[in-house]
Motif scaffolding. Structure first.
Motif, PDB file in Angstrom:
ATOM      1  N   ASN A 126       0.853  -1.313   0.106  1.00  0.00           N
ATOM      2  CA  ASN A 126       0.085  -0.086  -0.192  1.00  0.00           C
ATOM      3  C   ASN A 126       0.779   1.287  -0.113  1.00  0.00           C
ATOM      4  N   LEU A 127       0.195   2.399  -0.335  1.00  0.00           N
ATOM      5  CA  LEU A 127       0.886   3.762  -0.562  1.00  0.00           C
ATOM      6  C   LEU A 127      -0.019   4.613   0.025  1.00  0.00           C
ATOM      7  N   GLU A 128       0.768   5.486   1.248  1.00  0.00           N
ATOM      8  CA  GLU A 128      -0.073   6.685   1.613  1.00  0.00           C
ATOM      9  C   GLU A 128       0.768   7.859   1.167  1.00  0.00           C
ATOM     10  N   TRP A 129       0.120   8.924   1.061  1.00  0.00           N
ATOM     11  CA  TRP A 129       0.786  10.250   0.901  1.00  0.00           C
ATOM     12  C   TRP A 129       0.131  11.490   1.316  1.00  0.00           C
ATOM     13  N   ARG A 130       1.051  12.510   1.583  1.00  0.00           N
ATOM     14  CA  ARG A 130       0.321  13.577   2.167  1.00  0.00           C
ATOM     15  C   ARG A 130       1.268  14.708   1.695  1.00  0.00           C
ATOM     16  N   LEU A 131       0.494  15.956   1.184  1.00  0.00           N
ATOM     17  CA  LEU A 131       1.225  17.072   0.702  1.00  0.00           C
ATOM     18  C   LEU A 131       1.151  18.342   1.727  1.00  0.00           C
ATOM     19  N   ASP A 132       2.332  18.731   2.360  1.00  0.00           N
ATOM     20  CA  ASP A 132       2.351  19.655   3.273  1.00  0.00           C
ATOM     21  C   ASP A 132       2.838  20.795   2.761  1.00  0.00           C
ATOM     22  N   VAL A 133       2.247  22.066   3.061  1.00  0.00           N
ATOM     23  CA  VAL A 133       2.809  23.373   2.719  1.00  0.00           C
ATOM     24  C   VAL A 133       2.917  24.312   3.401  1.00  0.00           C
ATOM     25  N   GLN A 134       4.309  24.833   3.852  1.00  0.00           N
ATOM     26  CA  GLN A 134       4.377  25.846   4.956  1.00  0.00           C
ATOM     27  C   GLN A 134       4.117  27.330   4.269  1.00  0.00           C
ATOM     28  N   LEU A 135       3.093  28.020   4.562  1.00  0.00           N
ATOM     29  CA  LEU A 135       2.873  29.307   3.974  1.00  0.00           C
ATOM     30  C   LEU A 135       3.779  30.364   4.867  1.00  0.00           C
ATOM     31  N   ALA A 136       3.993  30.376   5.747  1.00  0.00           N
ATOM     32  CA  ALA A 136       4.583  31.500   6.566  1.00  0.00           C
ATOM     33  C   ALA A 136       5.342  31.193   7.795  1.00  0.00           C
ATOM     34  N   SER A 137       6.023  31.666   8.435  1.00  0.00           N
ATOM     35  CA  SER A 137       6.707  31.488   9.554  1.00  0.00           C
ATOM     36  C   SER A 137       7.177  32.760  10.501  1.00  0.00           C
ATOM     37  N   ARG A 138       7.574  32.737  11.493  1.00  0.00           N
ATOM     38  CA  ARG A 138       7.851  34.261  12.321  1.00  0.00           C
ATOM     39  C   ARG A 138       8.749  34.959  11.568  1.00  0.00           C
ATOM     40  N   SER A 139       9.740  34.402  10.949  1.00  0.00           N
ATOM     41  CA  SER A 139      10.798  35.174  10.351  1.00  0.00           C
ATOM     42  C   SER A 139      10.032  35.542   8.843  1.00  0.00           C
ATOM     43  N   LEU A 140       9.717  34.845   8.139  1.00  0.00           N
ATOM     44  CA  LEU A 140       9.318  35.129   6.745  1.00  0.00           C
ATOM     45  C   LEU A 140       7.773  34.960   6.901  1.00  0.00           C
ATOM     46  N   ARG A 141       6.991  36.018   6.392  1.00  0.00           N
ATOM     47  CA  ARG A 141       5.693  36.135   6.373  1.00  0.00           C
ATOM     48  C   ARG A 141       5.111  35.435   5.193  1.00  0.00           C
ATOM     49  N   GLN A 142       5.691  35.584   3.984  1.00  0.00           N
ATOM     50  CA  GLN A 142       5.134  35.066   2.937  1.00  0.00           C
ATOM     51  C   GLN A 142       6.294  34.236   2.294  1.00  0.00           C
ATOM     52  N   GLN A 143       5.976  32.705   2.211  1.00  0.00           N
ATOM     53  CA  GLN A 143       6.698  31.784   1.779  1.00  0.00           C
ATOM     54  C   GLN A 143       6.120  30.474   1.552  1.00  0.00           C
ATOM     55  N   ILE A 144       6.642  29.654   0.343  1.00  0.00           N
ATOM     56  CA  ILE A 144       5.657  28.625   0.032  1.00  0.00           C
ATOM     57  C   ILE A 144       6.671  27.541   0.019  1.00  0.00           C
ATOM     58  N   LYS A 145       6.674  26.729   0.836  1.00  0.00           N
ATOM     59  CA  LYS A 145       7.788  25.563   1.133  1.00  0.00           C
ATOM     60  C   LYS A 145       6.830  24.327   1.029  1.00  0.00           C
ATOM     61  N   PRO A 146       6.920  23.664  -0.164  1.00  0.00           N
ATOM     62  CA  PRO A 146       5.975  22.409  -0.228  1.00  0.00           C
ATOM     63  C   PRO A 146       6.897  21.097   0.292  1.00  0.00           C
ATOM     64  N   ALA A 147       6.148  20.119   0.738  1.00  0.00           N
ATOM     65  CA  ALA A 147       6.876  19.007   0.998  1.00  0.00           C
ATOM     66  C   ALA A 147       5.972  17.737   0.797  1.00  0.00           C
ATOM     67  N   VAL A 148       6.241  16.696   0.128  1.00  0.00           N
ATOM     68  CA  VAL A 148       5.498  15.432  -0.017  1.00  0.00           C
ATOM     69  C   VAL A 148       6.102  14.429   0.974  1.00  0.00           C
ATOM     70  N   THR A 149       5.028  13.861   1.784  1.00  0.00           N
ATOM     71  CA  THR A 149       5.564  12.745   2.650  1.00  0.00           C
ATOM     72  C   THR A 149       4.766  11.464   2.056  1.00  0.00           C
ATOM     73  N   ILE A 150       5.452  10.366   1.999  1.00  0.00           N
ATOM     74  CA  ILE A 150       4.991   9.221   1.424  1.00  0.00           C
ATOM     75  C   ILE A 150       5.462   8.077   2.610  1.00  0.00           C
TER      76      ILE A 150
END
Length: 199
Positions: A126-150
């Motif tokens: 079987n395979l499970e996956w998830r897409l996580d996107v970090q949109l902002a952090s304390r130091s950077l208000r506008q950022q897009i940092k995607p990560a795919v977890t499998i």
């Protein structure tokens, strides 16, 4: 499908007429023992004394018969193809019939032995996956940092294991391209021939 024998294999099988037709059964038994338990030099020496031939003759005959039986059984060649394959050796009809009978009697056992020798690799479950996107952090208000977890579930020896992998989308796309290229290469005639001979 015909079995192609190299010059070395023809030379090893060429000692069978010198050993005699009666020796084919004994050498066939030793070839099966070699497949089951590995090399047995003492058994070859005992067979050489029993058949009144040299130890080298027995060892070469056993190696030749082992190759002939394993390759023929692996490819499950028919009786006619087996006879045509050994016809190039120039043996007598009686010796050809003995070799054919040896093959027919033992091909299922040889296939089961070869099946046990293959490595047991993990298989896909079987395979499970998830897409996580970090949109902002304390130091950077506008950022897009995607990560795919499998999460890859595998079966191995009736046990289930799971492997967790995480990557960014660009690396995942590169991996997909490489896998598609490998699948494309599997469709070439060269790869098909290799896979057919491995079965």
């Amino acid at each position: 499908m015909l079995l192609v024998l190299s010059e070395e294999q023809k030379a090893h099988l060429g000692c069978l007429p010198r050993a005699g037709g009666a020796a084919v059964g004994e050498l066939g038994r030793l070839a099966l023992e070699l497949l089951r338990r590995g090399a047995a030099p003492r058994a070859c020496e005992a067979a050489a004394r029993k058949l009144n031939v040299g130890v080298d003759t027995v060892q070469h005959g056993v190696e030749g018969l082992t190759y002939l039986l394993t390759e023929s059984s692996k490819l499950m060649i028919s009786e006619a193809d087996f006879q045509d394959s050994i016809h190039v050796l120039g043996f007598s009809d009686e010796l050809n019939k003995l070799l054919l009978q040896l093959y027919l009697d033992n091909r299922k056992e040889v296939r089961s032995i070869l099946g046990e020798l293959t490595p047991k690799l993990p298989s896909y479950h079987n395979l499970e996956w998830r897409l996580d996107v970090q949109l902002a952090s304390r130091s950077l208000r506008q950022q897009i940092k995607p990560a795919v977890t499998i999460k890859l579930h595998l079966n191995q020896h009736e046990d289930q294991t799971a492997q967790v992998l995480q990557t960014d989308p660009s690396t995942l796309l590169h991996l997909i391209q490489q896998l598609e290229q490998a699948l494309g290469e599997m469709k070439t005639n060269h790869c098909r021939r290799i896979v057919r001979n491995m079965k």
